[in-house]
Design a protein around this motif. Sequence first.
Motif, PDB file in Angstrom:
ATOM      1  N   LEU A 289       3.843   5.996  -5.253  1.00 32.16           N
ATOM      2  CA  LEU A 289       4.139   6.397  -6.196  1.00 32.16           C
ATOM      3  C   LEU A 289       2.670   7.844  -7.178  1.00 32.16           C
ATOM      4  O   LEU A 289       2.962   8.106  -7.955  1.00 32.16           O
ATOM      5  CB  LEU A 289       3.797   4.654  -7.559  1.00 32.16           C
ATOM      6  CG  LEU A 289       3.593   5.277  -8.289  1.00 32.16           C
ATOM      7  CD1 LEU A 289       4.641   5.223  -9.599  1.00 32.16           C
ATOM      8  CD2 LEU A 289       3.372   3.616  -9.025  1.00 32.16           C
ATOM      9  N   HIS A 290       1.170   7.760  -6.683  1.00 29.01           N
ATOM     10  CA  HIS A 290       1.024   8.650  -6.770  1.00 29.01           C
ATOM     11  C   HIS A 290       1.703   9.684  -6.104  1.00 29.01           C
ATOM     12  O   HIS A 290       0.399  11.801  -7.302  1.00 29.01           O
ATOM     13  CB  HIS A 290      -0.626   8.433  -5.514  1.00 29.01           C
ATOM     14  CG  HIS A 290      -1.554   6.984  -6.527  1.00 29.01           C
ATOM     15  ND1 HIS A 290      -1.779   7.253  -7.686  1.00 29.01           N
ATOM     16  CD2 HIS A 290      -1.931   6.723  -6.088  1.00 29.01           C
ATOM     17  CE1 HIS A 290      -2.316   5.635  -8.545  1.00 29.01           C
ATOM     18  NE2 HIS A 290      -2.700   5.033  -6.825  1.00 29.01           N
ATOM     19  N   LYS A 291       2.205   9.788  -5.276  1.00 29.69           N
ATOM     20  CA  LYS A 291       2.509  11.073  -4.686  1.00 29.69           C
ATOM     21  C   LYS A 291       4.071  11.997  -6.124  1.00 29.69           C
ATOM     22  O   LYS A 291       4.303  12.920  -5.476  1.00 29.69           O
ATOM     23  CB  LYS A 291       3.497  11.386  -3.872  1.00 29.69           C
ATOM     24  CG  LYS A 291       2.460  11.334  -2.250  1.00 29.69           C
ATOM     25  CD  LYS A 291       3.323  11.537  -0.664  1.00 29.69           C
ATOM     26  CE  LYS A 291       1.919  10.982  -0.095  1.00 29.69           C
ATOM     27  NZ  LYS A 291       2.171  10.439   1.435  1.00 29.69           N
ATOM     28  N   PHE A 292       4.039  10.895  -6.676  1.00 26.76           N
ATOM     29  CA  PHE A 292       5.074  11.321  -6.880  1.00 26.76           C
ATOM     30  C   PHE A 292       4.922  12.625  -8.681  1.00 26.76           C
ATOM     31  O   PHE A 292       6.198  13.279  -8.661  1.00 26.76           O
ATOM     32  CB  PHE A 292       5.825  10.140  -8.284  1.00 26.76           C
ATOM     33  CG  PHE A 292       7.100  10.417  -9.165  1.00 26.76           C
ATOM     34  CD1 PHE A 292       8.306  10.687  -8.414  1.00 26.76           C
ATOM     35  CD2 PHE A 292       6.573  10.864 -10.645  1.00 26.76           C
ATOM     36  CE1 PHE A 292       9.354  10.371  -9.313  1.00 26.76           C
ATOM     37  CE2 PHE A 292       7.988  10.917 -11.486  1.00 26.76           C
ATOM     38  CZ  PHE A 292       9.238  11.322 -10.485  1.00 26.76           C
ATOM     39  N   PRO A 293       4.142  12.229  -9.694  1.00 28.68           N
ATOM     40  CA  PRO A 293       3.884  13.582  -9.832  1.00 28.68           C
ATOM     41  C   PRO A 293       3.824  15.167  -9.504  1.00 28.68           C
ATOM     42  O   PRO A 293       4.466  16.056  -9.945  1.00 28.68           O
ATOM     43  CB  PRO A 293       2.515  13.341 -10.533  1.00 28.68           C
ATOM     44  CG  PRO A 293       2.119  11.778 -10.398  1.00 28.68           C
ATOM     45  CD  PRO A 293       2.510  11.187  -9.193  1.00 28.68           C
ATOM     46  N   ARG A 294       3.142  14.898  -8.212  1.00 26.38           N
ATOM     47  CA  ARG A 294       3.374  16.292  -7.434  1.00 26.38           C
ATOM     48  C   ARG A 294       4.563  16.899  -7.132  1.00 26.38           C
ATOM     49  O   ARG A 294       5.042  17.743  -7.269  1.00 26.38           O
ATOM     50  CB  ARG A 294       2.141  16.649  -6.062  1.00 26.38           C
ATOM     51  CG  ARG A 294       2.298  17.115  -6.065  1.00 26.38           C
ATOM     52  CD  ARG A 294       1.321  17.277  -4.400  1.00 26.38           C
ATOM     53  NE  ARG A 294       1.321  16.466  -3.923  1.00 26.38           N
ATOM     54  CZ  ARG A 294       0.633  15.873  -2.574  1.00 26.38           C
ATOM     55  NH1 ARG A 294      -0.264  17.047  -2.427  1.00 26.38           N
ATOM     56  NH2 ARG A 294       1.353  15.281  -1.949  1.00 26.38           N
TER      57      ARG A 294
ATOM     58  N   HIS B 296       0.637  -0.893  -0.157  1.00 26.24           N
ATOM     59  CA  HIS B 296      -0.002  -0.472  -0.249  1.00 26.24           C
ATOM     60  C   HIS B 296       0.635   0.919  -0.307  1.00 26.24           C
ATOM     61  O   HIS B 296       0.741   2.274  -0.433  1.00 26.24           O
ATOM     62  CB  HIS B 296      -0.764  -0.141   0.815  1.00 26.24           C
ATOM     63  CG  HIS B 296      -2.149   1.148   1.460  1.00 26.24           C
ATOM     64  ND1 HIS B 296      -2.730   1.341   0.583  1.00 26.24           N
ATOM     65  CD2 HIS B 296      -1.616   2.195   2.665  1.00 26.24           C
ATOM     66  CE1 HIS B 296      -3.592   2.459   1.079  1.00 26.24           C
ATOM     67  NE2 HIS B 296      -2.695   3.032   1.600  1.00 26.24           N
ATOM     68  N   ASN B 297       1.960   1.607   0.604  1.00 26.65           N
ATOM     69  CA  ASN B 297       2.747   2.148   1.193  1.00 26.65           C
ATOM     70  C   ASN B 297       3.263   2.739  -0.771  1.00 26.65           C
ATOM     71  O   ASN B 297       3.984   3.895  -1.230  1.00 26.65           O
ATOM     72  CB  ASN B 297       4.147   1.936   1.603  1.00 26.65           C
ATOM     73  CG  ASN B 297       3.453   2.370   3.529  1.00 26.65           C
ATOM     74  OD1 ASN B 297       2.650   3.021   3.248  1.00 26.65           O
ATOM     75  ND2 ASN B 297       3.777   1.940   4.054  1.00 26.65           N
ATOM     76  N   PHE B 298       3.848   1.544  -0.754  1.00 25.03           N
ATOM     77  CA  PHE B 298       3.814   1.656  -2.460  1.00 25.03           C
ATOM     78  C   PHE B 298       3.072   2.259  -3.465  1.00 25.03           C
ATOM     79  O   PHE B 298       3.534   3.442  -4.398  1.00 25.03           O
ATOM     80  CB  PHE B 298       4.392  -0.358  -3.135  1.00 25.03           C
ATOM     81  CG  PHE B 298       5.062   1.016  -5.144  1.00 25.03           C
ATOM     82  CD1 PHE B 298       5.847   1.029  -4.994  1.00 25.03           C
ATOM     83  CD2 PHE B 298       4.101   0.014  -6.041  1.00 25.03           C
ATOM     84  CE1 PHE B 298       6.883   0.954  -6.412  1.00 25.03           C
ATOM     85  CE2 PHE B 298       4.160  -0.006  -7.138  1.00 25.03           C
ATOM     86  CZ  PHE B 298       5.632   0.242  -7.151  1.00 25.03           C
TER      87      PHE B 298
END
Length: 65
Positions: free
Chosen positions: A8-13, A2-4
């Motif tokens: 990964l969702h935070k990377f674009p920001r 779940h942390n991965f």
Amino acid sequence: MHNFWENLHKFPRFLITVLIGFFLTTFEPIFKLLTNKKKKIIFFNLIITGITILYLIIKRMTESN
């Protein structure tokens, strides 16, 4: 796992903020330079001269006889 996906969702920001910070840091001296009218004219003349020289060089390099 779940942390991965959360990371990964935070990377674009993160990527967008890094790029914006890079461009602001890079172009800040140029923006300060453009506050003076005399320096602004010199800067734009240099830019136009540089683009013209690059254009002429590339044009002559690509000419075929």
